[in-house]
Design a protein around this motif. Structure first.
Motif, PDB file in Angstrom:
ATOM      1  N   GLY A 133       1.028  -1.569   0.438  1.00  0.00           N
ATOM      2  CA  GLY A 133      -0.164  -0.220   0.242  1.00  0.00           C
ATOM      3  C   GLY A 133       0.970   0.882  -0.056  1.00  0.00           C
ATOM      4  O   GLY A 133      -0.094   2.291  -0.129  1.00  0.00           O
ATOM      5  N   PHE A 134       1.994   1.119   0.048  1.00  0.00           N
ATOM      6  CA  PHE A 134       3.168   1.593   0.295  1.00  0.00           C
ATOM      7  C   PHE A 134       4.520   2.326  -0.742  1.00  0.00           C
ATOM      8  O   PHE A 134       4.670   0.072  -1.486  1.00  0.00           O
ATOM      9  N   PHE A 135       4.286   2.811  -1.254  1.00  0.00           N
ATOM     10  CA  PHE A 135       6.338   2.717  -2.049  1.00  0.00           C
ATOM     11  C   PHE A 135       7.524   4.243  -2.292  1.00  0.00           C
ATOM     12  O   PHE A 135       6.189   5.331  -2.077  1.00  0.00           O
ATOM     13  N   GLU A 136       8.435   4.326  -2.385  1.00  0.00           N
ATOM     14  CA  GLU A 136       9.132   5.612  -2.804  1.00  0.00           C
ATOM     15  C   GLU A 136       9.350   5.608  -4.031  1.00  0.00           C
ATOM     16  O   GLU A 136      10.326   4.312  -4.529  1.00  0.00           O
ATOM     17  N   VAL A 137       9.981   6.591  -4.390  1.00  0.00           N
ATOM     18  CA  VAL A 137       9.869   6.437  -5.860  1.00  0.00           C
ATOM     19  C   VAL A 137      10.964   7.587  -5.491  1.00  0.00           C
ATOM     20  O   VAL A 137      10.873   8.634  -5.005  1.00  0.00           O
ATOM     21  N   LEU A 138      12.324   7.185  -6.666  1.00  0.00           N
ATOM     22  CA  LEU A 138      13.126   7.827  -6.840  1.00  0.00           C
ATOM     23  C   LEU A 138      13.615   7.981  -8.626  1.00  0.00           C
ATOM     24  O   LEU A 138      12.484   7.558  -9.178  1.00  0.00           O
ATOM     25  N   ASN A 139      14.540   9.127  -9.255  1.00  0.00           N
ATOM     26  CA  ASN A 139      13.881   9.202 -10.808  1.00  0.00           C
ATOM     27  C   ASN A 139      12.312   9.865 -11.280  1.00  0.00           C
ATOM     28  O   ASN A 139      12.182   9.439 -12.123  1.00  0.00           O
ATOM     29  N   HIS A 140      11.248  10.704 -10.114  1.00  0.00           N
ATOM     30  CA  HIS A 140      10.168  10.575 -10.850  1.00  0.00           C
ATOM     31  C   HIS A 140      10.441  11.852 -11.598  1.00  0.00           C
ATOM     32  O   HIS A 140       9.052  12.433 -11.871  1.00  0.00           O
ATOM     33  N   GLY A 141      11.209  12.210 -12.094  1.00  0.00           N
ATOM     34  CA  GLY A 141      10.424  13.621 -13.002  1.00  0.00           C
ATOM     35  C   GLY A 141      10.075  15.223 -12.027  1.00  0.00           C
ATOM     36  O   GLY A 141      10.588  16.068 -12.943  1.00  0.00           O
ATOM     37  N   ILE A 142      10.570  15.007 -11.137  1.00  0.00           N
ATOM     38  CA  ILE A 142      10.575  16.648 -10.537  1.00  0.00           C
ATOM     39  C   ILE A 142      11.358  17.122 -10.335  1.00  0.00           C
ATOM     40  O   ILE A 142      12.471  16.459  -9.223  1.00  0.00           O
ATOM     41  N   PRO A 143      12.253  17.921 -10.741  1.00  0.00           N
ATOM     42  CA  PRO A 143      13.570  18.787 -10.347  1.00  0.00           C
ATOM     43  C   PRO A 143      13.917  18.373  -9.188  1.00  0.00           C
ATOM     44  O   PRO A 143      13.252  19.075  -7.974  1.00  0.00           O
ATOM     45  N   TYR A 144      15.526  17.928  -8.566  1.00  0.00           N
ATOM     46  CA  TYR A 144      15.435  18.092  -7.686  1.00  0.00           C
ATOM     47  C   TYR A 144      15.819  19.487  -6.883  1.00  0.00           C
ATOM     48  O   TYR A 144      16.425  20.029  -6.002  1.00  0.00           O
ATOM     49  N   GLU A 145      16.541  20.771  -7.582  1.00  0.00           N
ATOM     50  CA  GLU A 145      16.913  22.233  -6.865  1.00  0.00           C
ATOM     51  C   GLU A 145      15.056  22.224  -6.904  1.00  0.00           C
ATOM     52  O   GLU A 145      15.448  23.334  -5.946  1.00  0.00           O
ATOM     53  N   LEU A 146      13.739  22.017  -7.292  1.00  0.00           N
ATOM     54  CA  LEU A 146      12.252  22.361  -6.627  1.00  0.00           C
ATOM     55  C   LEU A 146      12.385  21.978  -5.520  1.00  0.00           C
ATOM     56  O   LEU A 146      12.032  22.235  -4.293  1.00  0.00           O
TER      57      LEU A 146
ATOM     58  N   MET B 138      14.184   8.945   2.341  1.00  0.00           N
ATOM     59  CA  MET B 138      15.649   9.104   1.903  1.00  0.00           C
ATOM     60  C   MET B 138      15.733  10.215   0.832  1.00  0.00           C
ATOM     61  O   MET B 138      14.330  11.216   0.381  1.00  0.00           O
ATOM     62  N   HIS B 139      17.120  10.909   0.517  1.00  0.00           N
ATOM     63  CA  HIS B 139      17.277  12.457   0.137  1.00  0.00           C
ATOM     64  C   HIS B 139      16.360  11.996  -1.662  1.00  0.00           C
ATOM     65  O   HIS B 139      16.732  11.319  -2.622  1.00  0.00           O
ATOM     66  N   HIS B 140      15.546  13.365  -2.002  1.00  0.00           N
ATOM     67  CA  HIS B 140      14.351  13.452  -3.500  1.00  0.00           C
ATOM     68  C   HIS B 140      13.928  12.351  -3.303  1.00  0.00           C
ATOM     69  O   HIS B 140      13.614  12.449  -4.510  1.00  0.00           O
ATOM     70  N   SER B 141      13.301  12.005  -2.860  1.00  0.00           N
ATOM     71  CA  SER B 141      12.641  10.918  -2.499  1.00  0.00           C
ATOM     72  C   SER B 141      11.035  11.256  -2.584  1.00  0.00           C
ATOM     73  O   SER B 141      11.033  12.352  -1.835  1.00  0.00           O
ATOM     74  N   ILE B 142      10.507  10.946  -3.288  1.00  0.00           N
ATOM     75  CA  ILE B 142       8.538  10.902  -3.518  1.00  0.00           C
ATOM     76  C   ILE B 142       7.839   9.711  -2.442  1.00  0.00           C
ATOM     77  O   ILE B 142       8.844   8.513  -3.322  1.00  0.00           O
ATOM     78  N   VAL B 143       7.365   9.982  -1.592  1.00  0.00           N
ATOM     79  CA  VAL B 143       6.697   8.378  -1.206  1.00  0.00           C
ATOM     80  C   VAL B 143       5.564   8.519  -1.131  1.00  0.00           C
ATOM     81  O   VAL B 143       4.439   9.954  -1.264  1.00  0.00           O
ATOM     82  N   ILE B 144       4.648   7.867  -1.972  1.00  0.00           N
ATOM     83  CA  ILE B 144       3.321   7.256  -2.378  1.00  0.00           C
ATOM     84  C   ILE B 144       2.725   6.209  -1.659  1.00  0.00           C
ATOM     85  O   ILE B 144       3.340   5.390  -0.766  1.00  0.00           O
ATOM     86  N   ASN B 145       0.999   6.451  -0.944  1.00  0.00           N
ATOM     87  CA  ASN B 145       0.924   5.683  -1.179  1.00  0.00           C
ATOM     88  C   ASN B 145      -1.042   5.629  -0.659  1.00  0.00           C
ATOM     89  O   ASN B 145      -1.279   7.070  -1.449  1.00  0.00           O
TER      90      ASN B 145
END
Length: 320
Positions: free
Chosen positions: A32-45, A209-216
């Protein structure tokens, strides 16, 4: 304990696509959860959002939170607090209409950055919903359409800070609950932990985790998938050191969207299975608002009992 699922979305674009889709499928079915990397949202943002959010808390909210703690006597509690959370929050609405220009105390450059961030998250949410459709065998765009209602989805952000807590064993940062809505995208502090989910009867840390987005996944995706994917109970543990930042954005159905199990999934069921209810999302939210920290199953039962009153002509999928 199995390792918390971390998924590199960049691998969707090459020969690792099938394996990556399998990882997403497993995460949806079993976590029901996962964490995504390289998701397309600029890390500077992301760095700018984090910096400005932490500055805003220090400048506009920290003192207010301390005064609230003192006024409620929370710094000296001796027994477990069951009716409050140790968090400082404010809310932003993005869809169907934005309220960012009306939220007090925000600097103009912070408003601008949060608008940009919300647009990126909205795009990511819709990409992820299509990946879920692909794994479920639903036509592309089905979930977005299911969420649409007459005015499009609702989308908003809860910006939270969890300051150091003197009694973390007695006060939760945020009490255990499932999320009522659709897909939740969380940008969390990568240094101060606290988020946990319930898996197989055990509380499991969601790793910072640095620059990740958690999805649930929220309750609505459980209903639409007829329980194939489930929303999962989660909580925030208050910490004695450090302030944890949490920016949770909720991509939810429109208020008048009619939510029900996807017929294409029901047709695939080989054994008789409990069919989830059909309801108007706004009605579910009214029920949820008073029962957020209770089990979700009774909420589904209440909606099932009311289901005969649903006007199917409201349903954009049935009528298109």
């Amino acid at each position: 304990m199995e390792k918390f699922p971390v998924i590199n979305l960049e691998k969707l674009n090459g020969e690792g696509r099938a394996e990556t889709m399998d990882k997403i499928k497993d995460a949806c079915e079993n976590w029901g959860f996962f964490e995504v990397l390289n998701h397309g949202i600029p890390y500077e943002l992301l760095d700018t959002v984090e910096k400005m959010t932490k500055e805003h808390y220090k400048k506009c909210m920290e003192q207010r939170f301390k005064e609230m703690v003192t006024s409620k006597g929370l710094d000296g509690v001796e027994a477990e607090v069951e009716d409050m959370d140790w968090e400082s929050t404010f809310f932003l609405k993005h869809l169907p209409e934005s309220n960012i220009s009306q939220v007090p105390d925000l600097q103009d450059n912070y408003r601008k950055v949060m608008k940009e961030f919300a647009l990126k998250l909205e795009n990511l949410a819709e990409e992820l919903l299509d990946l879920l459709c692909e794994n479920l065998g639903l036509e592309k765009g089905y979930l977005k359409k299911a969420f649409y209602g007459s005015k499009g989805p609702t989308f908003g952000t809860k910006v939270s800070n969890y300051p150091p807590c003197p009694k973390p064993d007695l006060i939760k940062g945020l009490r255990a609950h499932t999320d009522a809505g659709g897909l939740i995208l969380l940008f969390q502090d990568d240094k101060v932990s606290g988020l946990q989910l319930l898996k197989d009867g055990n509380w499991v840390d969601v790793p910072p985790m640095h620059h990740s987005i958690v999805i649930n996944l929220g309750d609505q995706l459980e209903v639409i998938t007829n329980g194939k994917y489930k929303s999962v109970e989660h909580r925030v543990i208050a910490q004695s050191d450090g302030t944890r930042m949490s920016i949770a954005s909720f991509y939810n159905p429109g208020s008048d969207a009619v939510i029900y199990p996807a017929p294409a999934l029901l047709a695939k069921e080989t054994e008789e299975k409990q069919v989830y209810p059909k309801f108007v999302f706004e009605d579910y939210m009214k029920l949820y608002s008073g029962l957020k920290f209770k089990a979700k199953e009774p909420r589904f039962e209440v909606m099932k009992a009311r289901e005969d009153n649903i006007n199917v002509t409201l349903d954009p999928i049935a009528t298109s």
